[in-house]
Write a protein that holds these residues in place. Sequence first.
Motif, PDB file in Angstrom:
ATOM      1  N   MET A  37       0.985  -1.040  -0.083  1.00  0.00           N
ATOM      2  CA  MET A  37       0.068   0.024  -0.019  1.00  0.00           C
ATOM      3  C   MET A  37       0.770   1.175  -0.063  1.00  0.00           C
ATOM      4  N   ASP A  38       0.501   1.979  -0.707  1.00  0.00           N
ATOM      5  CA  ASP A  38       1.209   3.714  -1.023  1.00  0.00           C
ATOM      6  C   ASP A  38       1.155   4.143   0.384  1.00  0.00           C
ATOM      7  N   GLN A  39       2.158   4.846   0.702  1.00  0.00           N
ATOM      8  CA  GLN A  39       2.405   5.851   1.985  1.00  0.00           C
ATOM      9  C   GLN A  39       2.575   7.312   1.526  1.00  0.00           C
ATOM     10  N   LEU A  40       1.788   7.965   1.584  1.00  0.00           N
ATOM     11  CA  LEU A  40       1.802   9.436   1.141  1.00  0.00           C
ATOM     12  C   LEU A  40       1.847  10.223   2.233  1.00  0.00           C
ATOM     13  N   ALA A  41       2.128  11.702   1.889  1.00  0.00           N
ATOM     14  CA  ALA A  41       2.349  12.798   2.979  1.00  0.00           C
ATOM     15  C   ALA A  41       0.890  13.177   3.379  1.00  0.00           C
ATOM     16  N   SER A  42       0.143  13.240   2.344  1.00  0.00           N
ATOM     17  CA  SER A  42      -1.290  13.782   2.923  1.00  0.00           C
ATOM     18  C   SER A  42      -2.196  13.136   1.828  1.00  0.00           C
ATOM     19  N   ALA A  43      -3.621  13.714   1.850  1.00  0.00           N
ATOM     20  CA  ALA A  43      -4.707  13.414   0.903  1.00  0.00           C
ATOM     21  C   ALA A  43      -4.118  14.307  -0.396  1.00  0.00           C
ATOM     22  N   SER A  44      -3.702  15.322  -0.350  1.00  0.00           N
ATOM     23  CA  SER A  44      -3.519  16.386  -1.410  1.00  0.00           C
ATOM     24  C   SER A  44      -2.207  15.539  -2.318  1.00  0.00           C
ATOM     25  N   ALA A  45      -1.170  15.007  -1.580  1.00  0.00           N
ATOM     26  CA  ALA A  45      -0.570  14.268  -2.372  1.00  0.00           C
ATOM     27  C   ALA A  45      -0.755  13.352  -3.172  1.00  0.00           C
ATOM     28  N   LEU A  46      -1.903  12.490  -2.660  1.00  0.00           N
ATOM     29  CA  LEU A  46      -2.387  11.375  -3.514  1.00  0.00           C
ATOM     30  C   LEU A  46      -3.217  12.110  -4.810  1.00  0.00           C
ATOM     31  N   ILE A  47      -3.864  13.028  -4.583  1.00  0.00           N
ATOM     32  CA  ILE A  47      -4.350  13.895  -5.604  1.00  0.00           C
ATOM     33  C   ILE A  47      -3.409  14.475  -6.718  1.00  0.00           C
ATOM     34  N   ASP A  48      -2.282  14.956  -6.196  1.00  0.00           N
ATOM     35  CA  ASP A  48      -1.060  15.298  -7.106  1.00  0.00           C
ATOM     36  C   ASP A  48      -0.555  14.122  -7.903  1.00  0.00           C
ATOM     37  N   LYS A  49      -0.569  13.008  -7.187  1.00  0.00           N
ATOM     38  CA  LYS A  49       0.172  11.725  -8.017  1.00  0.00           C
ATOM     39  C   LYS A  49      -0.952  11.167  -8.948  1.00  0.00           C
ATOM     40  N   CYS A  50      -2.167  11.162  -8.668  1.00  0.00           N
ATOM     41  CA  CYS A  50      -3.255  10.726  -9.591  1.00  0.00           C
ATOM     42  C   CYS A  50      -4.836  11.137  -9.314  1.00  0.00           C
ATOM     43  N   ARG A  51      -5.490  10.982 -10.089  1.00  0.00           N
ATOM     44  CA  ARG A  51      -6.834  11.429  -9.828  1.00  0.00           C
ATOM     45  C   ARG A  51      -7.563  10.040  -9.586  1.00  0.00           C
ATOM     46  N   PRO A  52      -8.013   9.561  -8.717  1.00  0.00           N
ATOM     47  CA  PRO A  52      -8.516   8.026  -8.421  1.00  0.00           C
ATOM     48  C   PRO A  52     -10.019   8.263  -9.089  1.00  0.00           C
ATOM     49  N   GLU A  53     -10.428   7.212  -9.642  1.00  0.00           N
ATOM     50  CA  GLU A  53     -11.746   6.980  -9.899  1.00  0.00           C
ATOM     51  C   GLU A  53     -12.857   6.687  -8.841  1.00  0.00           C
ATOM     52  N   ARG A  54     -12.050   5.801  -8.139  1.00  0.00           N
ATOM     53  CA  ARG A  54     -13.074   5.225  -6.848  1.00  0.00           C
ATOM     54  C   ARG A  54     -12.642   5.986  -5.687  1.00  0.00           C
TER      55      ARG A  54
END
Length: 391
Positions: free
Chosen positions: A1-18
């Motif tokens: 599972m990915d570890q990311l600094a924040s939820a914003s970092a997730l959106i910077d990385k990808c724009r999830p469909e689910r």
Amino acid sequence: MDQLASASALIDKCRPERPVRGLRPHAAGRAARWFLDKFPGDVAYAYKANSSVFLIGALYGAGIRHFDVASLPEIEDAATIPDAHLHFMHPVKSRHAIRRAYDLGVRSFSLDGEDELDKIMEATGGARDLLLWVRVAVTAINSRIPLERKFGAHGEKAAKLLIKTRQVAAELGLTFHVGSQTTTPDAFVTALGEVHRIIVKSGVMIDRLDIGGGFPARYPDSDPAPLQDFMDVILANIETMPVKENIKLMCEPGRALVAEAESLIVRVDARRGSNLYINDGSYGMLFDAAHLGFIFPTRLISRSVDASDPLVPFELWGPTCDSIDHMKGPFLLPDSVREGDYIEIGNMGAYARAIAGRFNGYGEYDEVILLDPPVLSMYGAENTQVAAARG
């Protein structure tokens, strides 16, 4: 599972469909350490609140070894945890579940009637190594979800049940629950006063006292008393108990341990005035928001907004075709929020995962581990609702 600094970092990385569950195991660990440090007894995590292996692992790593389990599937899952002490605290159980639990090593059972006591003794073959908890009904005060109507013996009936249970229990316990999300500690004052009266009326010695759960989390519409206030009141009232010298204590926090440890990341699929249509809802992780009126902290995470962009109230609508898939809120977000934006809905670690279903074909989630602080916290003052809303 990915570890990311924040939820914003997730959106910077990808724009999830689910929709995405953002786990913060460090928040669960911090909460567990607080309870283990402050409560002078066993801290039994209420397993039903959230059974994520990542959060269970964080609680275990912090030192939690006792678990309040309420069903056979929970027992079969928790029985794999090394050195776990399981307490089957549902007051009404099937004979099969009791027998299977006993075979898996469970020796701790709750009950609130003579019929349940007889059932436990018959299903365990008259076992003499049981810790039996008599559950008493107490008045709910300032609790979001009162629980006294369904379970618990009252007054004289409770005293008689204690006497009968004392005759067969290797250890006798007394337990109660003040209700979920109890915001003021006076609920425990009233409850412990009732417990005191029942013990005196029964004339029996109890070995254990379980004060249950009900410890609160923090939400935008609920700013409860500090947890330390709860501990101070509980310990002061236990000091007045007639059995205070020999009694062993237990508590069952669920929400207070994991509420801050999970958030929900959703996409805005449409905006119609003050209504946002998102890709999860009441049939998913937002049941409490739809049916119990919970207001969770929200923040825009897909882009920066100007400080002059005002926060305004929104209602949320889920992705299913059902019109009750509606979360009234209000949920505060920047006025500029639009279709395609992503929102983090915080402090959803308690019960949301457990309740989520698959109606209408929805209910699939991705997961990430987030390393930043929870959106709102009972254990620190680093967050405010304004900061949470702006991201």
